[in-house]
Design a protein around this motif. Structure first.
Motif, PDB file in Angstrom:
ATOM      1  N   GLN A 151       0.837  -1.205   0.000  1.00 57.76           N
ATOM      2  CA  GLN A 151       0.000   0.000   0.000  1.00 57.76           C
ATOM      3  C   GLN A 151       0.874   1.258   0.000  1.00 57.76           C
ATOM      4  O   GLN A 151       0.620   2.199  -0.754  1.00 57.76           O
ATOM      5  CB  GLN A 151      -0.910   0.004   1.224  1.00 57.76           C
ATOM      6  N   ASP A 152       1.928   1.258   0.814  1.00 60.93           N
ATOM      7  CA  ASP A 152       2.851   2.392   0.832  1.00 60.93           C
ATOM      8  C   ASP A 152       3.543   2.572  -0.517  1.00 60.93           C
ATOM      9  O   ASP A 152       3.786   3.695  -0.956  1.00 60.93           O
ATOM     10  CB  ASP A 152       3.896   2.214   1.932  1.00 60.93           C
ATOM     11  N   THR A 153       3.844   1.460  -1.170  1.00 60.74           N
ATOM     12  CA  THR A 153       4.466   1.513  -2.496  1.00 60.74           C
ATOM     13  C   THR A 153       3.518   2.161  -3.499  1.00 60.74           C
ATOM     14  O   THR A 153       3.918   3.030  -4.273  1.00 60.74           O
ATOM     15  CB  THR A 153       4.851   0.090  -2.968  1.00 60.74           C
ATOM     16  N   TRP A 154       2.259   1.754  -3.472  1.00 61.39           N
ATOM     17  CA  TRP A 154       1.275   2.339  -4.390  1.00 61.39           C
ATOM     18  C   TRP A 154       1.151   3.851  -4.165  1.00 61.39           C
ATOM     19  O   TRP A 154       1.105   4.627  -5.118  1.00 61.39           O
ATOM     20  CB  TRP A 154      -0.088   1.667  -4.218  1.00 61.39           C
ATOM     21  N   ILE A 155       1.119   4.261  -2.904  1.00 61.50           N
ATOM     22  CA  ILE A 155       1.023   5.695  -2.588  1.00 61.50           C
ATOM     23  C   ILE A 155       2.227   6.443  -3.132  1.00 61.50           C
ATOM     24  O   ILE A 155       2.092   7.510  -3.744  1.00 61.50           O
ATOM     25  CB  ILE A 155       0.867   5.896  -1.062  1.00 61.50           C
ATOM     26  N   LYS A 156       3.405   5.889  -2.922  1.00 60.67           N
ATOM     27  CA  LYS A 156       4.629   6.534  -3.418  1.00 60.67           C
ATOM     28  C   LYS A 156       4.601   6.637  -4.943  1.00 60.67           C
ATOM     29  O   LYS A 156       4.978   7.667  -5.512  1.00 60.67           O
ATOM     30  CB  LYS A 156       5.850   5.745  -2.946  1.00 60.67           C
ATOM     31  N   LEU A 157       4.137   5.597  -5.606  1.00 60.18           N
ATOM     32  CA  LEU A 157       4.066   5.615  -7.073  1.00 60.18           C
ATOM     33  C   LEU A 157       3.006   6.590  -7.571  1.00 60.18           C
ATOM     34  O   LEU A 157       3.183   7.229  -8.613  1.00 60.18           O
ATOM     35  CB  LEU A 157       3.784   4.207  -7.603  1.00 60.18           C
ATOM     36  N   ALA A 158       1.923   6.731  -6.832  1.00 67.51           N
ATOM     37  CA  ALA A 158       0.868   7.676  -7.217  1.00 67.51           C
ATOM     38  C   ALA A 158       1.380   9.105  -7.171  1.00 67.51           C
ATOM     39  O   ALA A 158       0.931   9.956  -7.951  1.00 67.51           O
ATOM     40  CB  ALA A 158      -0.340   7.505  -6.307  1.00 67.51           C
ATOM     41  N   GLU A 159       2.329   9.392  -6.288  1.00 64.51           N
ATOM     42  CA  GLU A 159       2.929  10.722  -6.200  1.00 64.51           C
ATOM     43  C   GLU A 159       3.787  11.033  -7.431  1.00 64.51           C
ATOM     44  O   GLU A 159       4.101  12.177  -7.689  1.00 64.51           O
ATOM     45  CB  GLU A 159       3.792  10.827  -4.945  1.00 64.51           C
ATOM     46  N   PHE A 160       4.159  10.016  -8.167  1.00 68.18           N
ATOM     47  CA  PHE A 160       5.048  10.136  -9.325  1.00 68.18           C
ATOM     48  C   PHE A 160       4.289  10.473 -10.610  1.00 68.18           C
ATOM     49  O   PHE A 160       4.874  10.681 -11.650  1.00 68.18           O
ATOM     50  CB  PHE A 160       5.793   8.797  -9.488  1.00 68.18           C
ATOM     51  N   GLN A 161       2.971  10.554 -10.563  1.00 68.80           N
ATOM     52  CA  GLN A 161       2.107  10.643 -11.739  1.00 68.80           C
ATOM     53  C   GLN A 161       2.485  11.734 -12.752  1.00 68.80           C
ATOM     54  O   GLN A 161       2.350  11.537 -13.930  1.00 68.80           O
ATOM     55  CB  GLN A 161       0.653  10.848 -11.324  1.00 68.80           C
ATOM     56  N   ASP A 162       2.888  12.890 -12.301  1.00 68.44           N
ATOM     57  CA  ASP A 162       3.126  13.997 -13.220  1.00 68.44           C
ATOM     58  C   ASP A 162       4.530  14.021 -13.809  1.00 68.44           C
ATOM     59  O   ASP A 162       4.878  14.954 -14.518  1.00 68.44           O
ATOM     60  CB  ASP A 162       2.857  15.328 -12.501  1.00 68.44           C
ATOM     61  N   ARG A 193       8.839  -1.462 -14.653  1.00 65.47           N
ATOM     62  CA  ARG A 193       8.678  -2.599 -13.740  1.00 65.47           C
ATOM     63  C   ARG A 193       9.807  -2.627 -12.714  1.00 65.47           C
ATOM     64  O   ARG A 193       9.573  -2.797 -11.517  1.00 65.47           O
ATOM     65  CB  ARG A 193       8.645  -3.907 -14.524  1.00 65.47           C
ATOM     66  N   ALA A 194      11.029  -2.422 -13.161  1.00 60.25           N
ATOM     67  CA  ALA A 194      12.178  -2.398 -12.252  1.00 60.25           C
ATOM     68  C   ALA A 194      12.043  -1.246 -11.267  1.00 60.25           C
ATOM     69  O   ALA A 194      12.384  -1.391 -10.082  1.00 60.25           O
ATOM     70  CB  ALA A 194      13.478  -2.275 -13.038  1.00 60.25           C
ATOM     71  N   TYR A 195      11.536  -0.120 -11.727  1.00 58.51           N
ATOM     72  CA  TYR A 195      11.345   1.030 -10.848  1.00 58.51           C
ATOM     73  C   TYR A 195      10.327   0.712  -9.753  1.00 58.51           C
ATOM     74  O   TYR A 195      10.544   1.037  -8.583  1.00 58.51           O
ATOM     75  CB  TYR A 195      10.897   2.251 -11.650  1.00 58.51           C
ATOM     76  N   VAL A 196       9.242   0.054 -10.117  1.00 61.38           N
ATOM     77  CA  VAL A 196       8.220  -0.337  -9.136  1.00 61.38           C
ATOM     78  C   VAL A 196       8.842  -1.246  -8.069  1.00 61.38           C
ATOM     79  O   VAL A 196       8.621  -1.052  -6.868  1.00 61.38           O
ATOM     80  CB  VAL A 196       7.020  -1.027  -9.826  1.00 61.38           C
ATOM     81  N   PHE A 197       9.633  -2.214  -8.492  1.00 60.44           N
ATOM     82  CA  PHE A 197      10.262  -3.117  -7.535  1.00 60.44           C
ATOM     83  C   PHE A 197      11.306  -2.406  -6.687  1.00 60.44           C
ATOM     84  O   PHE A 197      11.484  -2.737  -5.509  1.00 60.44           O
ATOM     85  CB  PHE A 197      10.855  -4.341  -8.244  1.00 60.44           C
ATOM     86  N   ARG A 198      11.994  -1.421  -7.244  1.00 61.41           N
ATOM     87  CA  ARG A 198      12.973  -0.651  -6.472  1.00 61.41           C
ATOM     88  C   ARG A 198      12.265   0.152  -5.386  1.00 61.41           C
ATOM     89  O   ARG A 198      12.722   0.203  -4.246  1.00 61.41           O
ATOM     90  CB  ARG A 198      13.779   0.263  -7.399  1.00 61.41           C
ATOM     91  N   VAL A 199      11.147   0.769  -5.726  1.00 60.36           N
ATOM     92  CA  VAL A 199      10.371   1.520  -4.726  1.00 60.36           C
ATOM     93  C   VAL A 199       9.893   0.564  -3.639  1.00 60.36           C
ATOM     94  O   VAL A 199      10.001   0.860  -2.443  1.00 60.36           O
ATOM     95  CB  VAL A 199       9.192   2.274  -5.381  1.00 60.36           C
ATOM     96  N   ALA A 200       9.390  -0.606  -4.026  1.00 55.24           N
ATOM     97  CA  ALA A 200       8.923  -1.597  -3.047  1.00 55.24           C
ATOM     98  C   ALA A 200      10.076  -2.046  -2.147  1.00 55.24           C
ATOM     99  O   ALA A 200       9.902  -2.173  -0.922  1.00 55.24           O
ATOM    100  CB  ALA A 200       8.302  -2.793  -3.768  1.00 55.24           C
ATOM    101  N   ALA A 201      11.239  -2.278  -2.715  1.00 51.85           N
ATOM    102  CA  ALA A 201      12.407  -2.688  -1.928  1.00 51.85           C
ATOM    103  C   ALA A 201      12.794  -1.602  -0.934  1.00 51.85           C
ATOM    104  O   ALA A 201      13.126  -1.895   0.229  1.00 51.85           O
ATOM    105  CB  ALA A 201      13.581  -3.013  -2.848  1.00 51.85           C
ATOM    106  N   ASN A 202      12.740  -0.350  -1.364  1.00 47.86           N
ATOM    107  CA  ASN A 202      13.065   0.759  -0.466  1.00 47.86           C
ATOM    108  C   ASN A 202      12.068   0.862   0.682  1.00 47.86           C
ATOM    109  O   ASN A 202      12.452   1.121   1.821  1.00 47.86           O
ATOM    110  CB  ASN A 202      13.124   2.081  -1.241  1.00 47.86           C
ATOM    111  N   ILE A 203      10.800   0.637   0.384  1.00 48.68           N
ATOM    112  CA  ILE A 203       9.768   0.664   1.423  1.00 48.68           C
ATOM    113  C   ILE A 203      10.029  -0.453   2.445  1.00 48.68           C
ATOM    114  O   ILE A 203       9.943  -0.239   3.655  1.00 48.68           O
ATOM    115  CB  ILE A 203       8.352   0.518   0.807  1.00 48.68           C
TER     116      ILE A 203
END
Length: 92
Positions: free
Chosen positions: A34-45, A53-63
């Motif tokens: 859920q925290d990963t999704w929120i962080k990715l939603a902030e990236f929208q603009d 895909r790698a970026y999504v997994f990197r954000v998840a790993a950081n979380i």
């Protein structure tokens, strides 16, 4: 062009499994997802990275790493740990 949240949703099961392995808990993995999704939603603009895909997994790993740090710093769930020998306040 898809957004990073779309990429996240497309790979949700993989991300959740990855986070469960990193945290050792399915419940914690869901919180981290859920925290990963929120962080990715902030990236929208912003412009999408080349390998989304790698970026999504990197954000998840950081979380997940952040979760481990918080757990290590506050193993008793308190800012101040009475069991610590130097009696210093733990980092927030």
């Amino acid at each position: 062009m898809s957004s990073l949240t779309d990429v996240f949703l497309r790979h949700y099961r993989e991300v959740l499994g990855f986070l469960a392995m990193r945290t050792g808990s399915r419940d914690v993995a869901q919180d981290c997802a859920q925290d990963t999704w929120i962080k990715l939603a902030e990236f929208q603009d912003k412009t999408l990275p080349d390998n989304d895909r790698a970026y999504v997994f990197r954000v998840a790993a950081n979380i997940a790493t952040d979760w481990h740090r918080r757990r290590r710093l506050r193993p008793h769930g308190r800012r101040y740990c009475r069991l610590c020998s130097d009696r210093t306040e733990l980092a927030r």
